[in-house]
Design an enzyme around this catalytic site. Sequence first.
Site, short mmCIF file in Angstrom:
data_model
loop_
_atom_site.label_atom_id
_atom_site.label_comp_id
_atom_site.label_asym_id
_atom_site.label_seq_id
_atom_site.Cartn_x
_atom_site.Cartn_y
_atom_site.Cartn_z
N LYS A 115 0.85 -1.20 0.00
CA LYS A 115 0.00 0.00 0.00
C LYS A 115 0.88 1.24 0.00
CE LYS A 115 0.77 1.37 4.52
NZ LYS A 115 1.53 2.50 4.95
N ASP A 145 -2.15 -2.22 10.86
CA ASP A 145 -2.38 -2.10 9.41
C ASP A 145 -2.95 -3.37 8.81
OD1 ASP A 145 -1.54 0.50 9.17
OD2 ASP A 145 0.43 0.03 8.30
#
Length: 297
Positions: A11, A143
């Site tokens: 990401k 995350d």
Amino acid sequence: MEQVKEKAYAKVNLGLDVTGRREDGYHLVSMVMQTIGICDDVAIYKTKDPNISLDIDYGGVHLATPLSAGDDNLCAKAARVISERLRIRHGYFIHLTKRIPVAAGMAGGSSDAAAVLRGINRLEEAGLSTEELQELALEIGADVPYCIQGGTMLAEGIGEILTAMGAFDDVPILVAKPPEGVSTAEVYHALDALEEIHHPDMKAVRTAVETKDLKGLADTMGNVLMDVTLPRHPVVGQIRDMMLEQGAVGSMMTGSGPTVFGIYKTWEECKSAAEYIRGSGICETVMATKTIGDITK
Ligand code: ATP
């Protein structure tokens, strides 16, 4: 089924703000998370032996010290967490092919863990829902819940409160990492000691992303953690300037860094900027890729 394969995507943060701290010390965040097309591969095999073992192939990553392939690897941790939840008695052998730069602000370890949770859920035909997988994911790291679904999302709380946003897909992205690694925990710790912090306007970032307004995003994107990482690693600013000189609409550090990404209007510009930055010799890894709106496609 005896084996499954999953892709673990990296990401970037199109926006990152720290809004406070919980009593337990965890930081409260507001982050626009975006999956990009760089991925690790995770293959999971059932074993009769009840242990969890891991083998790592470093084809695509430069690492001074190899990652631990023991119990502290996030893949092994994820396998343990979901085995306990499903009361599994046998073990797993996990083959990880690493391509996402490590300690780079790209959630590589978190994404590997999420891929193991998704993979074992499929392998065991356990039928855990996305929400149930996200709950398990939070036991591994802040995350990891985002990485279960990926795509374009707003992450709040400590990262576990997720709101899907309009997909920001197929946008050319250049990712460049200097040789140094950065410890996420250390950067958050150092942020607490700073007197002056530059908070991005997350509402404006969200609007720009949702309307796919690249110019608007370039004008508003910001990452509060740059206040810590930029003075420590001036190369981050150098890479950002090079990306902008090479035609990026916007460029910024992802996560706690030191990786920098640039957003380009065309794939040709993105590839030519990649060649230029590679030629500068200041980066260990330079990859031209695109944003991905849906990791299941
Ligand atoms: P984030 O963007 O979520 O802050 P990061 O990209 O900065 O993460 P990672 O690459 O996920 O950092 O790695 C952070 C640390 O986690 C590494 O230094 C490593 O010791 C540990 N780790 C454990 N398992 C893994 C894994 N499978 N892949 C990468 N790192 C792992």
